[in-house]
Scaffold this active site. Structure first.
Site, PDB file in Angstrom:
ATOM      1  N   GLY A  23       0.822  -1.212   0.000  1.00 26.04           N
ATOM      2  CA  GLY A  23       0.000   0.000   0.000  1.00 26.04           C
ATOM      3  C   GLY A  23       0.851   1.254   0.000  1.00 26.04           C
ATOM      4  CE  LYS A  24       2.273   5.743  -4.110  1.00 23.61           C
ATOM      5  NZ  LYS A  24       3.523   5.332  -3.497  1.00 23.61           N
ATOM      6  N   GLY A  25       1.584   5.016   1.894  1.00 24.93           N
ATOM      7  CA  GLY A  25       1.380   5.845   3.089  1.00 24.93           C
ATOM      8  C   GLY A  25       1.863   7.249   2.817  1.00 24.93           C
ATOM      9  CG  ASN A  26       0.826  10.564   5.159  1.00 18.68           C
ATOM     10  OD1 ASN A  26       0.304  11.310   4.340  1.00 18.68           O
ATOM     11  ND2 ASN A  26       0.150   9.985   6.138  1.00 18.68           N
ATOM     12  CB  SER A  29       5.233   2.590  -1.692  1.00 19.82           C
ATOM     13  OG  SER A  29       6.606   2.310  -1.931  1.00 19.82           O
ATOM     14  CB  VAL A  30       3.857  -0.209   2.999  1.00 20.82           C
ATOM     15  CG1 VAL A  30       4.171  -1.329   3.983  1.00 20.82           C
ATOM     16  CG2 VAL A  30       3.784   1.138   3.722  1.00 20.82           C
ATOM     17  CG  ASP A 143      -3.402  10.940   7.426  1.00 22.16           C
ATOM     18  OD1 ASP A 143      -2.607  10.400   6.634  1.00 22.16           O
ATOM     19  OD2 ASP A 143      -4.588  11.225   7.116  1.00 22.16           O
TER      20      ASP A 143
HETATM   21  C1  LIG Z   1      -1.509   2.522   6.264  1.00 23.28           C
HETATM   22  C2  LIG Z   1      -1.108   3.052   4.932  1.00 23.28           C
HETATM   23  C3  LIG Z   1       0.244   2.502   4.481  1.00 23.28           C
HETATM   24  N1  LIG Z   1       0.211   1.040   4.480  1.00 23.28           N
HETATM   25  C4  LIG Z   1       0.664   0.226   5.471  1.00 23.28           C
HETATM   26  C5  LIG Z   1       0.419  -1.067   5.045  1.00 23.28           C
HETATM   27  C6  LIG Z   1       0.691  -2.302   5.776  1.00 23.28           C
HETATM   28  N2  LIG Z   1       0.073  -3.407   5.314  1.00 23.28           N
HETATM   29  C7  LIG Z   1       0.221  -4.570   5.973  1.00 23.28           C
HETATM   30  N3  LIG Z   1      -0.421  -5.690   5.520  1.00 23.28           N
HETATM   31  C8  LIG Z   1      -1.219  -5.859   4.406  1.00 23.28           C
HETATM   32  C9  LIG Z   1      -1.547  -4.824   3.509  1.00 23.28           C
HETATM   33  C10 LIG Z   1      -2.362  -5.098   2.416  1.00 23.28           C
HETATM   34  C11 LIG Z   1      -2.854  -6.402   2.211  1.00 23.28           C
HETATM   35  C12 LIG Z   1      -3.741  -6.727   1.050  1.00 23.28           C
HETATM   36  O1  LIG Z   1      -4.209  -7.822   0.916  1.00 23.28           O
HETATM   37  N4  LIG Z   1      -3.990  -5.723   0.157  1.00 23.28           N
HETATM   38  C13 LIG Z   1      -4.856  -6.022  -0.971  1.00 23.28           C
HETATM   39  C14 LIG Z   1      -2.540  -7.413   3.122  1.00 23.28           C
HETATM   40  C15 LIG Z   1      -1.730  -7.133   4.210  1.00 23.28           C
HETATM   41  N5  LIG Z   1       0.984  -4.725   7.079  1.00 23.28           N
HETATM   42  C16 LIG Z   1       1.617  -3.608   7.546  1.00 23.28           C
HETATM   43  N6  LIG Z   1       2.418  -3.472   8.637  1.00 23.28           N
HETATM   44  C17 LIG Z   1       2.833  -2.192   8.728  1.00 23.28           C
HETATM   45  C18 LIG Z   1       2.295  -1.460   7.687  1.00 23.28           C
HETATM   46  C19 LIG Z   1       1.507  -2.364   6.923  1.00 23.28           C
HETATM   47  C20 LIG Z   1      -0.233  -0.988   3.821  1.00 23.28           C
HETATM   48  N7  LIG Z   1      -0.339   0.310   3.484  1.00 23.28           N
END
Ligand SMILES: CCCn1cc(-c2nc(Nc3ccc(C(=O)NC)cc3)nc3[nH]ccc23)cn1
Length: 303
Positions: A23-26, A29-30, A143
């Site tokens: 995903g995308k954060g501030n 990207s993660v 946020d």
């Molecule tokens: C909050 C905005 C920034 N951000 C942080 C994360 C993040 N995601 C996840 N797991 C995750 C994410 C997506 C999916 C999925 O199936 N997607 C279709 C499954 C598991 N674990 C995280 N630990 C720390 C950050 C973090 C994703 N975006």
């Protein structure tokens, strides 16, 4: 062995295996990675936030985000694991625990039919406790939104992305921001829109918006931005949006109750959306009110 080899918070780039985007954060990207020093795929999965390249200011902000997360120890806040330096310390990544169920938005969209009122209230009380913990350390999140809430399990959510988090100065009760970037104004309290003032009470306003997102199952149709823009009329464009938004809030217009939302929950949202920040409840009061509603839900379940 030299100390670095014992430092569990130092991740060597050569052992960090990229798997997929998360995903995308501030500020960045993660990505999902496996930290696999033995090279046999027995290493653990971690979430790695990579700093968006260039733009010097974000490196400084990113370092602040890393420092913030590294001191937070709470069941309802995503866990810091460490950092990974690359390009000879010219770039760095933030290593965090991987939460398998992803963001609250995706989770609610995919599990709409087996998330009842009691579970929503459980999630709301967990976010509230996480925010209460942040407040004890004088942090304001700035946020708080469903997009920044992650699902650890079907009964546990955590607050993530501390890119905009600030510490309130010891001699003031609010933080004034100078350069508001692309601000999430539809989650902002009136004083944040009008005067860039942020406080625990502006986080409470945002918490009310998160409650609305929760009880709307994060449905695109009724997301805050869409509902506000409908009220503003789509002919309102660009910079004047925040002025028009501040206006309707001043005139006491608020987001409508989500469909089938218990009136006591909508009442909580309205408390969070008191125009005067002094009239908004604090997170501990919100937590108590949520627990009370949960208890009533247990006694005569509707959801
Ligand atoms: C909050 C905005 C920034 N951000 C942080 C994360 C993040 N995601 C996840 N797991 C995750 C994410 C997506 C999916 C999925 O199936 N997607 C279709 C499954 C598991 N674990 C995280 N630990 C720390 C950050 C973090 C994703 N975006």
């Amino acid at each position: 062995l030299n100390p670095a080899q014992h430092d569990q918070t130092l991740f060597e780039e050569r052992h960090l295996r990229y798997i997929s985007p998360l995903g995308k954060g501030n500020f960045g990207s993660v990505e999902l990675c496996r930290y696999d020093p033995l090279g046999d795929n027995t290493g653990e999965l971690v979430a790695v936030k990579k700093l968006q390249p260039n733009k010097q200011s974000t490196l400084e902000d990113f370092q602040k985000e890393v420092n913030t997360l590294s001191v937070l120890h709470c069941d309802y806040i995503v866990k810091y694991r460490g950092v990974c330096y690359s390009m000879g310390r010219l770039s760095m990544s933030l290593v965090m625990e991987y939460l398998p169920h992803g963001s609250l938005i995706g989770y609610l969209e995919n599990n709409r039919h087996n998330v009842n009122t009691r579970r929503m209230l459980l999630f709301a009380s967990q976010i509230c406790k996480g925010m209460e913990y942040l407040q004890t350390l004088r942090y304001i999140h700035r946020d708080l939104a469903a997009r920044n809430i992650l699902v650890a399990s079907e009964s546990l959510v955590k607050i993530a992305d501390f890119g905009l988090t600030k510490i309130i100065p010891f001699d003031k009760e609010y933080y004034r921001v100078t350069q508001p970037g692309e601000s999430p104004i539809f989650w902002y309290a009136p004083e944040s829109i009008n005067d860039s003032k942020f406080s625990h009470k502006s986080d409470v306003w945002s918490f009310g918006i998160v409650l609305h997102e929760l009880f709307s199952y994060c449905d695109m149709v009724s997301n805050p931005k869409r509902l506000y823009m409908q009220e503003l009329g789509h002919n309102v464009q660009g910079p004047s949006i925040s002025m028009h938004l501040a206006n309707i809030l001043k005139n006491n217009w608020r987001l409508p109750s989500p469909p089938h939302c218990p009136s006591k929950v909508y009442n909580l949202m309205k408390q969070c959306w008191a125009y005067d920040f002094d009239e908004r409840p604090c997170f501990s009061s919100l937590g108590n009110q949520i627990e009370t509603i949960m208890q009533e839900e247990r006694e005569n379940p509707k959801g």
